[in-house]
Structure formats: C-alpha cells, structure tokens
Motif scaffolding. Structure first.
Motif, PDB file in Angstrom:
ATOM      1  N   ILE A 203     104.538 -70.039 -49.179  1.00 19.42           N
ATOM      2  CA  ILE A 203     104.204 -68.615 -49.203  1.00 19.42           C
ATOM      3  C   ILE A 203     102.683 -68.465 -49.128  1.00 19.42           C
ATOM      4  CG2 ILE A 203     106.250 -67.885 -50.505  1.00 19.42           C
ATOM      5  CD1 ILE A 203     104.430 -67.847 -53.024  1.00 19.42           C
ATOM      6  N   PRO A 204     102.182 -67.315 -48.634  1.00 20.84           N
ATOM      7  CA  PRO A 204     100.722 -67.103 -48.636  1.00 20.84           C
ATOM      8  C   PRO A 204     100.204 -66.907 -50.058  1.00 20.84           C
ATOM      9  CG  PRO A 204     101.867 -65.133 -47.865  1.00 20.84           C
ATOM     10  CD  PRO A 204     102.907 -66.192 -48.028  1.00 20.84           C
ATOM     11  N   GLN A 205      98.970 -67.347 -50.302  1.00 18.92           N
ATOM     12  CA  GLN A 205      98.392 -67.226 -51.645  1.00 18.92           C
ATOM     13  C   GLN A 205      98.235 -65.765 -52.062  1.00 18.92           C
ATOM     14  OE1 GLN A 205      95.084 -69.758 -50.468  1.00 18.92           O
ATOM     15  NE2 GLN A 205      95.541 -71.177 -52.136  1.00 18.92           N
ATOM     16  N   LYS A 206      98.007 -64.900 -51.078  1.00 18.91           N
ATOM     17  CA  LYS A 206      97.967 -63.456 -51.325  1.00 18.91           C
ATOM     18  C   LYS A 206      98.725 -62.771 -50.194  1.00 18.91           C
ATOM     19  CE  LYS A 206      93.381 -63.510 -53.508  1.00 18.91           C
ATOM     20  NZ  LYS A 206      91.979 -63.051 -53.373  1.00 18.91           N
ATOM     21  N   LYS A 207      99.320 -61.628 -50.493  1.00 17.87           N
ATOM     22  CA  LYS A 207     100.158 -60.932 -49.497  1.00 17.87           C
ATOM     23  C   LYS A 207      99.367 -60.604 -48.231  1.00 17.87           C
ATOM     24  CE  LYS A 207     103.653 -57.277 -49.307  1.00 17.87           C
ATOM     25  NZ  LYS A 207     104.698 -58.134 -48.765  1.00 17.87           N
ATOM     26  N   GLU A 208      98.077 -60.237 -48.410  1.00 15.09           N
ATOM     27  CA  GLU A 208      97.275 -59.851 -47.243  1.00 15.09           C
ATOM     28  C   GLU A 208      96.924 -61.054 -46.347  1.00 15.09           C
ATOM     29  OE1 GLU A 208      94.409 -59.629 -50.880  1.00 15.09           O
ATOM     30  OE2 GLU A 208      96.523 -59.226 -50.423  1.00 15.09           O
ATOM     31  N   LEU A 209      97.225 -62.281 -46.812  1.00 18.88           N
ATOM     32  CA  LEU A 209      96.950 -63.481 -46.019  1.00 18.88           C
ATOM     33  C   LEU A 209      98.178 -63.955 -45.237  1.00 18.88           C
ATOM     34  CD1 LEU A 209      94.845 -65.417 -48.696  1.00 18.88           C
ATOM     35  CD2 LEU A 209      93.974 -64.214 -46.678  1.00 18.88           C
ATOM     36  N   GLU A 210      99.215 -63.135 -45.216  1.00 18.79           N
ATOM     37  CA  GLU A 210     100.448 -63.508 -44.526  1.00 18.79           C
ATOM     38  C   GLU A 210     100.175 -63.801 -43.053  1.00 18.79           C
ATOM     39  OE1 GLU A 210     105.034 -61.901 -44.078  1.00 18.79           O
ATOM     40  OE2 GLU A 210     103.699 -61.008 -45.568  1.00 18.79           O
ATOM     41  N   GLY A 211     100.703 -64.924 -42.575  1.00 13.81           N
ATOM     42  CA  GLY A 211     100.517 -65.325 -41.186  1.00 13.81           C
ATOM     43  C   GLY A 211      99.355 -66.276 -40.976  1.00 13.81           C
ATOM     44  N   ILE A 212      98.437 -66.373 -41.960  1.00 19.67           N
ATOM     45  CA  ILE A 212      97.303 -67.297 -41.842  1.00 19.67           C
ATOM     46  C   ILE A 212      97.685 -68.576 -42.580  1.00 19.67           C
ATOM     47  CG2 ILE A 212      94.824 -67.615 -42.157  1.00 19.67           C
ATOM     48  CD1 ILE A 212      94.584 -64.555 -42.438  1.00 19.67           C
ATOM     49  N   LYS A 213      98.169 -69.577 -41.823  1.00 19.49           N
ATOM     50  CA  LYS A 213      98.834 -70.738 -42.421  1.00 19.49           C
ATOM     51  C   LYS A 213      97.932 -71.573 -43.323  1.00 19.49           C
ATOM     52  CE  LYS A 213     102.791 -69.953 -40.406  1.00 19.49           C
ATOM     53  NZ  LYS A 213     103.974 -69.554 -41.180  1.00 19.49           N
ATOM     54  N   ALA A 214      96.618 -71.509 -43.105  1.00 14.98           N
ATOM     55  CA  ALA A 214      95.699 -72.290 -43.946  1.00 14.98           C
ATOM     56  C   ALA A 214      95.733 -71.825 -45.404  1.00 14.98           C
ATOM     57  CB  ALA A 214      94.274 -72.190 -43.401  1.00 14.98           C
ATOM     58  N   TYR A 215      96.352 -70.669 -45.661  1.00 18.29           N
ATOM     59  CA  TYR A 215      96.455 -70.148 -47.027  1.00 18.29           C
ATOM     60  C   TYR A 215      97.881 -70.230 -47.570  1.00 18.29           C
ATOM     61  CZ  TYR A 215      91.748 -68.379 -46.274  1.00 18.29           C
ATOM     62  OH  TYR A 215      90.396 -68.282 -46.024  1.00 18.29           O
ATOM     63  N   TYR A 216      98.738 -70.990 -46.921  1.00 22.79           N
ATOM     64  CA  TYR A 216     100.124 -71.123 -47.385  1.00 22.79           C
ATOM     65  C   TYR A 216     100.249 -72.318 -48.333  1.00 22.79           C
ATOM     66  CZ  TYR A 216     102.285 -67.505 -44.520  1.00 22.79           C
ATOM     67  OH  TYR A 216     102.668 -66.288 -43.988  1.00 22.79           O
ATOM     68  N   VAL A 217     100.962 -72.093 -49.442  1.00 23.22           N
ATOM     69  CA  VAL A 217     101.127 -73.101 -50.489  1.00 23.22           C
ATOM     70  C   VAL A 217     102.603 -73.133 -50.933  1.00 23.22           C
ATOM     71  CG1 VAL A 217      98.744 -72.876 -51.315  1.00 23.22           C
ATOM     72  CG2 VAL A 217     100.548 -71.439 -52.300  1.00 23.22           C
ATOM     73  N   PRO A 218     103.051 -74.226 -51.557  1.00 27.66           N
ATOM     74  CA  PRO A 218     104.431 -74.277 -52.049  1.00 27.66           C
ATOM     75  C   PRO A 218     104.660 -73.261 -53.178  1.00 27.66           C
ATOM     76  CG  PRO A 218     103.467 -76.481 -51.942  1.00 27.66           C
ATOM     77  CD  PRO A 218     102.348 -75.502 -51.735  1.00 27.66           C
ATOM     78  N   ASP A 219     105.871 -72.681 -53.208  1.00 28.12           N
ATOM     79  CA  ASP A 219     106.182 -71.717 -54.282  1.00 28.12           C
ATOM     80  C   ASP A 219     107.100 -72.322 -55.351  1.00 28.12           C
ATOM     81  OD1 ASP A 219     108.705 -71.796 -53.142  1.00 28.12           O
ATOM     82  OD2 ASP A 219     108.870 -69.632 -52.803  1.00 28.12           O
ATOM     83  N   GLY A 220     107.379 -73.647 -55.238  1.00 23.13           N
ATOM     84  CA  GLY A 220     108.213 -74.309 -56.234  1.00 23.13           C
ATOM     85  C   GLY A 220     109.665 -74.476 -55.812  1.00 23.13           C
ATOM     86  N   SER A 221     110.085 -73.794 -54.742  1.00 26.68           N
ATOM     87  CA  SER A 221     111.460 -73.937 -54.254  1.00 26.68           C
ATOM     88  C   SER A 221     111.468 -74.812 -53.002  1.00 26.68           C
ATOM     89  CB  SER A 221     112.075 -72.567 -53.973  1.00 26.68           C
ATOM     90  OG  SER A 221     111.370 -71.909 -52.934  1.00 26.68           O
TER      91      SER A 221
END
Length: 245
Positions: A203-221
């Motif tokens: 998932i993105p670290q912040k909602k406004e970063l959606e689509g910018i993959k460099a800010y995607y991190v695991p959410d635990g699932s």
C-alpha cells in the motif's frame, strides 16, 4: 575458474562503469568458451558464489545470471542459458528493460529481455514452460520483484511472457511486476506444498502517494498466485502463517 572469479570481483567492485564493463566483456568471453566444453553442464562453478546459477528441476537448462550496478545506482543484467543437450547453442539475454513499454503485457525474447536476477525456476505443467522469480534493484528509490514465464519452442527459440497470470476471469497478465520502496523488505517466494507464489500486499505510505511505487510498503497481509489448470490465479489476503501456505 580463478580468472572468472577475478573478473567477477571487478564487475561488482570496480572503480567506475568503464572498468566494470571491460571486466564484464572478458567474463562473458571466458564463460562462452567454458560453457561450450564437453560436460560443462555438470560443472559446479562453486567459486562463482556471487552470481545466480539455477538449474530447472527437469535438468533441461541452466541460467547463469549476474548484474552490474552502475554509477547512477541503476542496474544492468546479464544472463546465459545453457541446455543439457549440447546440440543446442547457448542463448545470451539482452537486457532491454528501459525500452519495454506496457511491460506486464509484452511478449519478449532473448534480444528484448526484461533484465533481472533470477532466484527460482518453477516447472509449469506445459512442456518446456517455466515460471521464473527475479529481483531488480531498479534505482535508488525503488526495487522490483518479477514473476515471469519462459517458454522454449521445439527448436529452442525462447519467449518470455504468457497470459497465464489471472487477477480475475477476464484479465490476464503476461508477467507480474511488484515494485516497492527501496528500504522495505518484500518477499516473493514459491511454496511447493501449496503450489503458491506468496507475496506481501503493498500500500502507499500516504493516500496522496497512490500510484507512485517508490512509496509502496507492505501492510502486513499477504496475497498469492496459485497454479491451477496451467494458470496462476490471484488469491487475496491469504493466511501466510498457515504451514500449508
């Protein structure tokens, strides 16, 4: 083997791109000669412990695979495919990933390869078809994991990508690219027992970063692709703690 190891050391620790590329050319030429020797398919290459050497479970082929990390923190990948049957020529893979458009839907070849470092070969039910798991350091901001398919024709022409990754009944992908934040540990692993490729949900670290993959991190699932009827079917939110997974 010592000369190969020495060249490999420069490829990985050279002072600049030029020195690394010169050593890489020499490494390529020595490997080319070595892999044409009789019975070389069964050579161990123990001393080359900093490259990926994978063998398919049916002993049909091996992949020798390595990379250069460039001065700008990008990566260029190299690979040689060798067949157990010496009547087939070596295949050299040309990393063209910078110029491949719509990468998850592209049918690729040895000359037009999405370069990465493979770490697992999974035999598919279809003859001479294999699923590959790979890693791409990408750049200083993000890393990629790749789930791809390689298929050999009767005369060993090679194709990468098949529309067997099913996110639902309608849509298919020819390969899967999982891109994520450079500092985040993301696992993409095959479980033999469940016949699943299990990977972190991102998932993105912040909602406004959606689509910018460099800010995607695991959410635990975790999600998975499960192999059924010669296709990989997406399953969302699996229980990765279950031993069968």
């Amino acid at each position: 083997k010592d000369s190969l190891k020495n060249k490999l050391n420069i490829i990985q620790n050279g002072i600049d791109d030029n020195e690394k590329l010169k050593a890489n050319q020499d490494f390529f030429e020595i490997m080319n000669r070595t892999l044409k020797l009789k019975n070389s398919f069964d050579f161990s290459f123990d001393s080359l412990n900093t490259i990926s050497i994978l063998r398919s479970s049916d002993n049909y082929f091996k992949i020798f695979n390595w990379f250069i990390e460039n001065d700008d923190n990008s990566y260029r990948f190299y690979a040689i495919i060798q067949f157990r049957n010496p009547k087939y020529d070596l295949i050299f893979l040309n990393d063209n990933s910078d110029d491949i458009l719509n990468v998850e839907q592209a049918e690729l070849s040895s000359e037009n390869w999405f370069g990465c470092l493979y770490y697992n070969i999974i035999s598919n039910k279809e003859k001479r078809s294999y699923t590959l798991l790979g890693w791409d350091g990408n750049n200083e901001y993000s890393t990629k994991k790749i789930i791809d398919v390689v298929k050999f024709s009767r005369n060993n022409d090679i194709k990468f990508g098949q529309p067997i990754f099913k996110d639902d009944n309608q849509k298919s992908k020819k390969r899967v690219i999982i891109e994520y934040n450079k500092k985040s540990p993301v696992s993409v692993q095959f479980n033999k027992k469940s016949k699943r490729i299990i990977f972190n949900q991102l998932i993105p670290q912040k909602k406004e970063l959606e689509g910018i993959k460099a800010y995607y991190v695991p959410d635990g699932s975790f999600n998975a692709y499960e192999y059924k009827k010669r296709k990989w079917w997406l399953i969302l939110d699996i229980d990765a703690r279950n031993k069968d997974n």
